[in-house]
Design a protein around this motif. Structure first.
Motif, PDB file in Angstrom:
ATOM      1  N   LEU A 167       0.666  -1.282   0.014  1.00  0.00           N
ATOM      2  CA  LEU A 167      -0.042   0.000  -0.125  1.00  0.00           C
ATOM      3  C   LEU A 167       0.677   1.297   0.000  1.00  0.00           C
ATOM      4  O   LEU A 167       0.687   2.181  -0.798  1.00  0.00           O
ATOM      5  N   VAL A 168       1.843   1.320   0.980  1.00  0.00           N
ATOM      6  CA  VAL A 168       2.720   2.327   0.993  1.00  0.00           C
ATOM      7  C   VAL A 168       3.705   2.770  -0.463  1.00  0.00           C
ATOM      8  O   VAL A 168       3.593   3.939  -0.823  1.00  0.00           O
ATOM      9  N   TRP A 169       4.124   1.547  -0.811  1.00  0.00           N
ATOM     10  CA  TRP A 169       5.044   1.832  -1.825  1.00  0.00           C
ATOM     11  C   TRP A 169       4.407   1.347  -3.211  1.00  0.00           C
ATOM     12  O   TRP A 169       5.106   0.366  -4.181  1.00  0.00           O
ATOM     13  N   HIS A 170       3.165   1.315  -3.412  1.00  0.00           N
ATOM     14  CA  HIS A 170       2.631   0.702  -4.542  1.00  0.00           C
ATOM     15  C   HIS A 170       3.192   1.149  -5.857  1.00  0.00           C
ATOM     16  O   HIS A 170       3.057   0.615  -7.065  1.00  0.00           O
ATOM     17  N   ARG A 171       3.755   2.461  -6.134  1.00  0.00           N
ATOM     18  CA  ARG A 171       4.135   2.759  -7.205  1.00  0.00           C
ATOM     19  C   ARG A 171       5.637   2.523  -7.564  1.00  0.00           C
ATOM     20  O   ARG A 171       6.216   2.894  -8.491  1.00  0.00           O
ATOM     21  N   ARG A 172       6.270   1.798  -6.247  1.00  0.00           N
ATOM     22  CA  ARG A 172       7.518   1.654  -6.507  1.00  0.00           C
ATOM     23  C   ARG A 172       7.898  -0.057  -6.249  1.00  0.00           C
ATOM     24  O   ARG A 172       7.955  -0.449  -5.089  1.00  0.00           O
ATOM     25  N   PRO A 173       7.371  -0.782  -7.283  1.00  0.00           N
ATOM     26  CA  PRO A 173       7.421  -2.407  -7.128  1.00  0.00           C
ATOM     27  C   PRO A 173       8.560  -2.581  -6.454  1.00  0.00           C
ATOM     28  O   PRO A 173       8.839  -3.801  -5.963  1.00  0.00           O
ATOM     29  N   ARG A 174       9.796  -2.183  -7.145  1.00  0.00           N
ATOM     30  CA  ARG A 174      11.005  -2.740  -6.641  1.00  0.00           C
ATOM     31  C   ARG A 174      11.218  -2.522  -5.145  1.00  0.00           C
ATOM     32  O   ARG A 174      11.919  -3.220  -4.623  1.00  0.00           O
ATOM     33  N   VAL A 175      10.843  -1.313  -4.787  1.00  0.00           N
ATOM     34  CA  VAL A 175      10.973  -1.067  -3.178  1.00  0.00           C
ATOM     35  C   VAL A 175      10.140  -2.144  -2.409  1.00  0.00           C
ATOM     36  O   VAL A 175      10.501  -3.057  -1.485  1.00  0.00           O
ATOM     37  N   TRP A 176       8.516  -2.423  -2.805  1.00  0.00           N
ATOM     38  CA  TRP A 176       7.949  -3.336  -1.998  1.00  0.00           C
ATOM     39  C   TRP A 176       8.356  -4.579  -2.284  1.00  0.00           C
ATOM     40  O   TRP A 176       8.193  -5.608  -1.239  1.00  0.00           O
ATOM     41  N   GLY A 177       9.023  -4.930  -3.411  1.00  0.00           N
ATOM     42  CA  GLY A 177       9.570  -6.285  -3.945  1.00  0.00           C
ATOM     43  C   GLY A 177      10.376  -6.489  -2.947  1.00  0.00           C
ATOM     44  O   GLY A 177      10.623  -7.591  -2.079  1.00  0.00           O
ATOM     45  N   GLY A 178      11.652  -5.722  -2.623  1.00  0.00           N
ATOM     46  CA  GLY A 178      12.538  -5.798  -1.618  1.00  0.00           C
ATOM     47  C   GLY A 178      11.939  -5.980  -0.169  1.00  0.00           C
ATOM     48  O   GLY A 178      12.522  -6.613   0.425  1.00  0.00           O
ATOM     49  N   THR A 179      10.893  -4.952  -0.154  1.00  0.00           N
ATOM     50  CA  THR A 179      10.428  -5.115   1.384  1.00  0.00           C
ATOM     51  C   THR A 179       9.729  -6.700   1.601  1.00  0.00           C
ATOM     52  O   THR A 179      10.014  -7.187   2.616  1.00  0.00           O
ATOM     53  N   TRP A 180       9.138  -7.186   0.503  1.00  0.00           N
ATOM     54  CA  TRP A 180       8.472  -8.575   0.763  1.00  0.00           C
ATOM     55  C   TRP A 180       9.635  -9.409   0.889  1.00  0.00           C
ATOM     56  O   TRP A 180       9.598 -10.487   1.893  1.00  0.00           O
ATOM     57  N   LEU A 181      10.735  -9.375   0.196  1.00  0.00           N
ATOM     58  CA  LEU A 181      11.834 -10.473   0.410  1.00  0.00           C
ATOM     59  C   LEU A 181      12.337 -10.321   1.951  1.00  0.00           C
ATOM     60  O   LEU A 181      12.425 -11.550   2.649  1.00  0.00           O
ATOM     61  N   LEU A 182      12.543  -9.226   2.397  1.00  0.00           N
ATOM     62  CA  LEU A 182      12.945  -9.113   3.831  1.00  0.00           C
ATOM     63  C   LEU A 182      12.122  -9.550   4.663  1.00  0.00           C
ATOM     64  O   LEU A 182      12.171 -10.329   5.725  1.00  0.00           O
ATOM     65  N   LEU A 183      10.649  -9.307   4.556  1.00  0.00           N
ATOM     66  CA  LEU A 183       9.641  -9.708   5.438  1.00  0.00           C
ATOM     67  C   LEU A 183       9.277 -11.140   5.508  1.00  0.00           C
ATOM     68  O   LEU A 183       9.170 -12.039   6.375  1.00  0.00           O
ATOM     69  N   ILE A 184       9.499 -11.723   4.416  1.00  0.00           N
ATOM     70  CA  ILE A 184       9.467 -13.410   4.262  1.00  0.00           C
ATOM     71  C   ILE A 184      10.568 -14.126   5.080  1.00  0.00           C
ATOM     72  O   ILE A 184      10.441 -15.072   5.598  1.00  0.00           O
ATOM     73  N   ALA A 185      11.915 -13.347   4.653  1.00  0.00           N
ATOM     74  CA  ALA A 185      12.989 -13.864   5.334  1.00  0.00           C
ATOM     75  C   ALA A 185      12.706 -13.674   6.707  1.00  0.00           C
ATOM     76  O   ALA A 185      13.336 -14.612   7.523  1.00  0.00           O
ATOM     77  N   GLY A 186      12.257 -12.539   7.151  1.00  0.00           N
ATOM     78  CA  GLY A 186      12.159 -12.294   8.492  1.00  0.00           C
ATOM     79  C   GLY A 186      10.963 -13.287   9.097  1.00  0.00           C
ATOM     80  O   GLY A 186      11.235 -13.499  10.211  1.00  0.00           O
ATOM     81  N   LEU A 187      10.184 -13.691   8.431  1.00  0.00           N
ATOM     82  CA  LEU A 187       9.030 -14.598   9.009  1.00  0.00           C
ATOM     83  C   LEU A 187       9.578 -15.732   9.271  1.00  0.00           C
ATOM     84  O   LEU A 187       9.210 -16.523  10.339  1.00  0.00           O
ATOM     85  N   LEU A 188      10.490 -16.488   8.179  1.00  0.00           N
ATOM     86  CA  LEU A 188      11.007 -17.620   8.477  1.00  0.00           C
ATOM     87  C   LEU A 188      11.966 -17.605   9.833  1.00  0.00           C
ATOM     88  O   LEU A 188      12.021 -18.490  10.447  1.00  0.00           O
ATOM     89  N   LEU A 189      12.763 -16.465   9.659  1.00  0.00           N
ATOM     90  CA  LEU A 189      13.704 -16.405  10.880  1.00  0.00           C
ATOM     91  C   LEU A 189      12.841 -16.455  12.216  1.00  0.00           C
ATOM     92  O   LEU A 189      13.264 -17.153  13.230  1.00  0.00           O
ATOM     93  N   GLY A 190      11.664 -15.680  12.247  1.00  0.00           N
ATOM     94  CA  GLY A 190      10.846 -15.612  13.562  1.00  0.00           C
ATOM     95  C   GLY A 190      10.296 -17.053  13.795  1.00  0.00           C
ATOM     96  O   GLY A 190      10.367 -17.425  15.005  1.00  0.00           O
ATOM     97  N   LEU A 191       9.999 -17.681  12.924  1.00  0.00           N
ATOM     98  CA  LEU A 191       9.486 -18.825  12.947  1.00  0.00           C
ATOM     99  C   LEU A 191      10.512 -19.960  13.562  1.00  0.00           C
ATOM    100  O   LEU A 191      10.499 -20.970  14.335  1.00  0.00           O
TER     101      LEU A 191
END
Lengths: 431, 241
Positions: free
Chosen positions: B110-134
């Motif tokens: 929602l925040v970076w909807h016009r900047r797909p590279r930024v939210w794509g990178g954020t998604w990578l960090l979040l998914i990696a963070g999710l796995l690390l958290g689990l």
């Protein structure tokens, strides 16, 4: 092997065209458009016949784009082109791409030809448009005694029309061309993909020309100065903090037709752009100051040697061994970056094709002409200028919701006493 | 011709408002309706006038608050149930970490909807963070994450990015898109298999080689259909540089 499967004749893209297909997107289409309005409704069947009649006269236009391993190329297209109804958003890519690199449209009394920049530039397009209009009028029963320089189907095509004349100017001894710094860009919201707002204003040519002469400027200089002033109006309306943050050079680029300068008869791209600018960091300029600056800058830039220096920059990029050896998808990635950086370095473009004419009695059946510049998501507002008779048409192509530049431009002309008639495909009628 | 009373420009008789400033144009009956300058919206795709003044940032702010409310409510409910039943935070660590990552994924889009590279990178960090958290929720330290979770999270992102770049670069899209997709799926399967076997201490590839034997010829077939069968290739044209 069946004949239809034999390799087709092909040609390389010219130096300016090489970058366009690689960087094209849904919004950066590189389609521009030339249109005329007749005094009577356009008959699409006659228009199709006229189009098919002139196709053999323009062999360099009978091509389509094909990707190769290193570069795109133009291959001969044996199919006859079709005529399309007008679209509410011109110059956009078709969802199912048409094969050719130009398309003819009609709506009411208006006939338009949209050209892809990989094929030709505005001057080349104008030559094609003049021939098509002449042929259409001949088919409707209107012949001219003196056809002047209209390239009728009865004349043999000149082989120089398909030549890439940039290559003839290559001189490795020329020094490098200095790059420009980043330019001011107004912050606006993009229209949805597939939409392109086009606003045309018509003013009397004679009165506008006299107004320009009074200030010691040419028509192009006067219009460029008005466009700079229109952008400056938008900049000055920003809050003070925003103004301080966004102040940069306000740079308009003007495409220059190189044909008269280098004795060329090509119908392919043969132009370079020259910049005219004011620096917004230095404070506001009044209109007369802008006209003076634009006049002197343009006079200084209109030097064949300086223009050749810019051509050398473009040719060096094309002929560099590393650039040549890169496969096309890799090249496209790099070119996108290069083109994006280039687009950040100017605010807008203003392209003046000059006066278009047809000999009488053809000219009696035409009321005006229009030139729509190609859309660009980086420089969202661009202007195209062409005149016919005593009507000067200035068409703004805008990829954003905000029509404030067009408004400032035309109201400035109006305040100087010029009558302005405006039409647009913006549906702002719902008030 | 009628004219705009505000900016003074003449406008087409068919127009109800000035295209420059939106001021209503006075109607004079004797002028007639006039001819429209452009096709109407019913004939072709038209510009949407309502968006001219709508602020997309307001809409996104509302959506952000809605999403935040949903995720917060779900998190509180899960936490409360765990607290009441076990008198502590035990099993709810897993859904709470997942909810936090889910919220991050939606919010970044929602925040970076016009900047797909930024939210794509954020998604990578979040998914990696999710796995690390689990992984951390299991025993309070990173066990399988560095050797298994991280490579499995990064590989599909890199391959998707590569696929998007390649496909967007194609001027003519057809079977070549399928060729790219099959090629990248092959690489992804090989990487999953390789990472899992390496993590389990065996090394090498197993089932993914069988899948590759099917997918690679398919990819070649699609590229062949796209490039070779379209027309007899002119090698001079194709390879001119």
């Amino acid at each position: 092997m069946p004949a239809s499967n034999a390799p087709r004749p092909w040609m390389r893209l010219d130096n300016a065209a090489k970058i366009f297909p690689s960087v094209a997107s849904d919004r950066l289409t590189h389609w521009f458009r030339l249109a005329v309005r007749f005094s009577t409704e356009v008959n699409p069947k006659t228009l199709t016949r006229a189009l098919h009649a002139i196709v053999p006269r323009f062999p360099s236009f009978r091509v389509r784009l094909r990707p190769g391993f290193f570069w795109y190329s133009l291959v001969e297209d044996s199919d006859l082109p079709a005529v399309y109804p007008e679209s509410a958003s011109p110059c956009m890519e078709f969802k199912k791409p048409a094969r050719g690199l130009y398309r003819v449209r009609w709506f009411g009394k208006r006939m338009a030809v949209e050209f892809h920049h990989a094929l030709t530039d505005g001057v080349g397009g104008l030559v094609f448009l003049r021939a098509l209009v002449a042929e259409y009028l001949v088919l409707t029963g209107i012949s001219a005694q003196d056809e002047e320089d209209v390239r009728r189907v009865t004349k043999v095509p000149d082989t120089r029309e398909g030549r890439d004349d940039f290559q003839t100017l290559f001189d490795p001894a020329f020094p490098r061309y200095e790059t420009w710094d980043k330019a001011f860009h107004p912050r606006t919201e993009l229209l949805p993909k597939g939409s392109y707002a086009v606003t045309t204003g018509r003013v009397p040519l004679g009165a506008t020309l006299s107004m320009a002469r009074e200030r010691g400027a040419s028509l192009t200089e006067f219009l460029a100065a008005t466009l700079i002033a229109a952008f400056q109006d938008g900049f000055l309306a920003l809050p003070a903090l925003e103004r301080r943050r966004r102040a940069r050079p306000l740079r308009i680029v003007l495409p220059i037709n190189l044909r008269p300068m280098f004795d060329s008869a090509t119908l392919r791209n043969f132009f370079v752009v020259v910049p005219v600018e004011i620096d917004l960091r230095l404070g506001p300029y009044d209109f007369d100051e802008i006209v003076r600056k634009v006049h002197h800058q343009l006079q200084a830039e209109m030097d064949a040697k300086l223009l050749k220096k810019q051509i050398m920059r473009n040719l060096r990029g094309e002929l560099h061994p590393v650039a040549r050896l890169l496969p096309l998808p890799v090249k496209a990635l790099i070119l996108r970056g290069v083109f994006g950086a280039y687009e950040k370095r100017h605010t807008a473009s203003l392209s003046n094709l000059g006066r278009v004419s047809w000999p009488p009695p053809w000219s009696d059946h035409i009321s005006d002409a229009e030139f729509t510049p190609p859309p660009s998501p980086h420089c969202r507002v661009n202007a195209g200028v062409v005149s016919f008779g005593d009507t000067l048409s200035v068409t703004f192509g805008n990829l954003s919701f905000d029509p404030s530049v067009e408004k400032a431009f035309f109201t400035r002309l109006r305040r100087q006493g010029l009558p302005v008639a405006v039409e647009s495909n913006r549906e702002l009628g719902e008030v | 011709m009628p004219y705009c009373p505000r900016c003074g420009v003449e406008v087409d008789p068919s127009v109800r408002a000035c295209p420059l400033c939106c001021t209503a144009i006075p109607v004079f009956d004797d002028l007639g309706p006039g001819e429209p300058a452009w096709p109407t919206s019913t004939e072709e795709k038209a510009l949407d006038p309502s968006r001219a003044y709508a602020s997309s940032s307001e809409r996104r702010a509302r959506a952000f608050l809605g999403v935040a409310a949903v995720f917060t409510t779900a998190g509180l409910a899960v936490g409360a149930v765990d607290l009441f039943t076990t008198r502590g935070v035990t099993w709810s660590r897993y859904p709470l970490i997942s909810l936090a990552a889910g919220f991050g994924l939606v919010a970044s889009a929602l925040v970076w909807h016009r900047r797909p590279r930024v939210w794509g990178g954020t998604w990578l960090l979040l998914i990696a963070g999710l796995l690390l958290g689990l992984d951390w929720a299991d025993d309070g330290r990173a066990g399988w994450f560095p050797t298994l979770g991280l490579p499995l999270a990064v590989a599909p992102f890199l391959l998707t990015w590569l696929g998007v770049v390649l496909i967007r670069g194609f001027r003519r899209r057809g079977y070549n898109v399928l060729g790219v997709v099959f090629s990248l799926v092959t690489v992804e399967l090989l990487s999953i298999d390789g990472v899992v076997t390496l993590w389990s201490g065996q090394g090498g590839w197993g089932w993914s080689m069988v899948a590759s034997l099917v997918l690679v010829p398919m990819a070649f077939l699609f590229f062949f259909l796209h490039f070779a069968l379209h027309r007899t290739p002119d090698l001079r044209r194709t390879f001119h540089f």
